[in-house]
Design a protein around this motif. Structure first.
Motif, PDB file in Angstrom:
ATOM      1  N   GLU A  81     -24.655  -4.724  19.882  1.00 56.01           N
ATOM      2  CA  GLU A  81     -24.610  -5.639  18.739  1.00 56.01           C
ATOM      3  C   GLU A  81     -24.316  -7.066  19.188  1.00 56.01           C
ATOM      4  O   GLU A  81     -24.869  -8.017  18.659  1.00 56.01           O
ATOM      5  CB  GLU A  81     -23.542  -5.205  17.725  1.00 56.01           C
ATOM      6  N   ARG A  82     -23.428  -7.200  20.167  1.00 56.88           N
ATOM      7  CA  ARG A  82     -23.114  -8.541  20.673  1.00 56.88           C
ATOM      8  C   ARG A  82     -24.365  -9.191  21.271  1.00 56.88           C
ATOM      9  O   ARG A  82     -24.678 -10.352  20.979  1.00 56.88           O
ATOM     10  CB  ARG A  82     -22.013  -8.483  21.724  1.00 56.88           C
ATOM     11  N   ALA A  83     -25.099  -8.434  22.093  1.00 55.19           N
ATOM     12  CA  ALA A  83     -26.290  -8.984  22.728  1.00 55.19           C
ATOM     13  C   ALA A  83     -27.334  -9.371  21.684  1.00 55.19           C
ATOM     14  O   ALA A  83     -27.958 -10.436  21.784  1.00 55.19           O
ATOM     15  CB  ALA A  83     -26.872  -7.967  23.713  1.00 55.19           C
ATOM     16  N   LEU A  84     -27.499  -8.521  20.662  1.00 52.50           N
ATOM     17  CA  LEU A  84     -28.490  -8.832  19.643  1.00 52.50           C
ATOM     18  C   LEU A  84     -28.034 -10.014  18.787  1.00 52.50           C
ATOM     19  O   LEU A  84     -28.858 -10.849  18.392  1.00 52.50           O
ATOM     20  CB  LEU A  84     -28.743  -7.595  18.771  1.00 52.50           C
ATOM     21  N   TYR A  85     -26.734 -10.104  18.520  1.00 53.19           N
ATOM     22  CA  TYR A  85     -26.211 -11.257  17.785  1.00 53.19           C
ATOM     23  C   TYR A  85     -26.539 -12.550  18.531  1.00 53.19           C
ATOM     24  O   TYR A  85     -26.999 -13.530  17.941  1.00 53.19           O
ATOM     25  CB  TYR A  85     -24.696 -11.121  17.601  1.00 53.19           C
ATOM     26  N   HIS A  86     -26.353 -12.541  19.836  1.00 54.36           N
ATOM     27  CA  HIS A  86     -26.621 -13.750  20.627  1.00 54.36           C
ATOM     28  C   HIS A  86     -28.115 -14.008  20.770  1.00 54.36           C
ATOM     29  O   HIS A  86     -28.529 -15.136  21.055  1.00 54.36           O
ATOM     30  CB  HIS A  86     -25.944 -13.642  21.994  1.00 54.36           C
ATOM     31  N   ALA A  87     -28.932 -12.968  20.576  1.00 52.23           N
ATOM     32  CA  ALA A  87     -30.377 -13.175  20.576  1.00 52.23           C
ATOM     33  C   ALA A  87     -30.855 -13.766  19.254  1.00 52.23           C
ATOM     34  O   ALA A  87     -31.807 -14.546  19.224  1.00 52.23           O
ATOM     35  CB  ALA A  87     -31.097 -11.848  20.833  1.00 52.23           C
ATOM     36  N   LEU A 135     -34.590  -8.402  10.449  1.00 52.00           N
ATOM     37  CA  LEU A 135     -33.947  -7.674  11.542  1.00 52.00           C
ATOM     38  C   LEU A 135     -32.444  -7.897  11.524  1.00 52.00           C
ATOM     39  O   LEU A 135     -31.653  -6.951  11.646  1.00 52.00           O
ATOM     40  CB  LEU A 135     -34.541  -8.142  12.883  1.00 52.00           C
ATOM     41  N   ALA A 136     -32.025  -9.145  11.355  1.00 48.72           N
ATOM     42  CA  ALA A 136     -30.593  -9.458  11.315  1.00 48.72           C
ATOM     43  C   ALA A 136     -29.909  -8.754  10.154  1.00 48.72           C
ATOM     44  O   ALA A 136     -28.831  -8.157  10.310  1.00 48.72           O
ATOM     45  CB  ALA A 136     -30.395 -10.966  11.205  1.00 48.72           C
ATOM     46  N   THR A 137     -30.532  -8.769   8.996  1.00 53.50           N
ATOM     47  CA  THR A 137     -29.917  -8.174   7.814  1.00 53.50           C
ATOM     48  C   THR A 137     -29.821  -6.656   7.962  1.00 53.50           C
ATOM     49  O   THR A 137     -28.826  -6.043   7.570  1.00 53.50           O
ATOM     50  CB  THR A 137     -30.718  -8.555   6.553  1.00 53.50           C
ATOM     51  N   ARG A 138     -30.827  -6.052   8.571  1.00 52.33           N
ATOM     52  CA  ARG A 138     -30.753  -4.607   8.840  1.00 52.33           C
ATOM     53  C   ARG A 138     -29.686  -4.290   9.881  1.00 52.33           C
ATOM     54  O   ARG A 138     -29.051  -3.222   9.843  1.00 52.33           O
ATOM     55  CB  ARG A 138     -32.111  -4.081   9.310  1.00 52.33           C
ATOM     56  N   LEU A 139     -29.490  -5.193  10.844  1.00 52.65           N
ATOM     57  CA  LEU A 139     -28.460  -4.973  11.855  1.00 52.65           C
ATOM     58  C   LEU A 139     -27.100  -4.770  11.211  1.00 52.65           C
ATOM     59  O   LEU A 139     -26.292  -3.954  11.657  1.00 52.65           O
ATOM     60  CB  LEU A 139     -28.424  -6.164  12.820  1.00 52.65           C
TER      61      LEU A 139
END
Length: 342
Positions: A31-37, A219-223
């Protein structure tokens, strides 16, 4: 008997109601990596275990807004699945950091209700709490949401509008245990500016901008497991899928690194308004105003209170028109406290 749920409508709520939200979430480094992406998030304390250890922490915590989104997403199916709009925030506090491996869940208490004059919608105020696997409160906040009625003929509940603080005092903020900025490395953090370099009333144009894309915001909202229909379903909102307000918050916070790289940890949310809707294709830019500065009891750690404004087009530093209303290009007006080296 139907096994599916259409979510809660305005008439389903009552003051004092406690809702335990479903589906706990164990946080990972993914989640951290995707947040920073997804966002231009570069604050050193959340990026580097070694930087965090030099600041007295065992490792880099996840971004505070990431924890907020995870908790917020849990509340959506029960609070805002049938929302017209999320209206505002108040009295938000981060009580302890979140680390990869922590499991978060959420619960909300209804603290206010007010039916709108059109009889078709009403405003629901809730205080939501995020708890970890030890039942410790990680963060809590108040938000208010405009929710549709299922039956417009349903009687209006008694109006209860909660009294909320306009802002948290610096003494209300929780500084993470062990945090120490006396040996803070400004070079690795990215900017030389410490708390004493900022002045109340100062405004900062964060210069950069990001254009929001459809796939990215969904994508962000589904995350965050946010299921609000307005973010996905064009039959609910034919004029366009509404961008989740938290997506705008994180985008603006990431952009604020340029000028506020040392505002490392968010610890208080004084208030916030999603002033106008954001849609795919909008280019988000941001500016900040320094509202207050304070010391804390932690070594080398100060607190800075900031107004963060996200906008699409228009000049920076202009928030409202002559009528006192938000200008149509203003997307977000957020008031928060962050920790910064003295």
């Amino acid at each position: 008997m139907t096994k599916t749920s259409a979510g809660h409508f305005f008439e389903d709520y009552h003051v004092g109601q406690v809702i335990e939200h479903a589906v706990p979430r164990t946080v990972s480094g993914g989640e951290r990596a995707l947040y920073h992406a997804l966002y231009p998030a570069r604050h050193a304390l959340h990026s580097s275990d070694e930087f965090a250890r030099a600041c007295g922490m065992p490792a880099a915590p996840v971004d505070e807004l990431m924890a907020f989104h995870l908790v917020f997403g849990k509340t959506v199916p029960d609070i805002s699945l049938n929302a017209v709009a999320n209206l505002g925030y108040a009295e938000g506090r981060w009580h302890r950091p979140v680390w990869p491996g922590d499991t978060l869940r959420a619960r909300s208490t209804v603290i206010g209700l007010k039916q709108n004059s059109n009889g078709k919608t009403g405003v629901v105020w809730v205080r939501s709490e995020g708890l970890n696997q030890r039942d410790e409160i990680v963060l809590d906040y108040v938000r208010w949401v405009m929710v549709r009625k299922r039956d417009i003929d349903a009687p209006a509940p008694e109006t209860v509008v909660p009294e909320l603080q306009s802002a948290l005092a610096a003494s209300d903020l929780v500084v993470p245990e062990g945090l120490d900025f006396t040996g803070y490395d400004f070079t690795l953090a990215g900017e030389p500016h410490r708390l004493t370099d900022y002045a109340v009333g100062e405004v900062i144009d964060h210069v950069d901008g990001v254009t929001v894309e459809e796939a990215e915001h969904m994508l962000a909202t589904r995350l965050w497991q946010n299921t609000a229909k307005v973010h996905f379903d064009l039959t609910v909102r034919p004029e366009g899928r509404l961008i989740y307000g938290g997506h705008v918050i994180s985008m603006a916070r990431g952009l604020s690194f340029n000028g506020l790289a040392n505002a490392q940890m968010i610890v208080g949310l004084n208030g916030g308004a999603h002033a106008n809707p954001c849609f795919a294709g909008d280019t988000i830019k941001a500016w900040s105003e320094v509202l207050d500065i304070a010391e804390t009891t932690a070594p080398g750690v100060g607190a800075i209170r900031l107004r963060l404004v996200a906008k699409k087009g228009g000049e920076p530093f202009t928030l409202r028109g002559e009528d006192g209303k938000y200008l149509p290009n203003v997307l977000l007006d957020l008031d928060y406290w962050a920790l910064m080296p003295l």
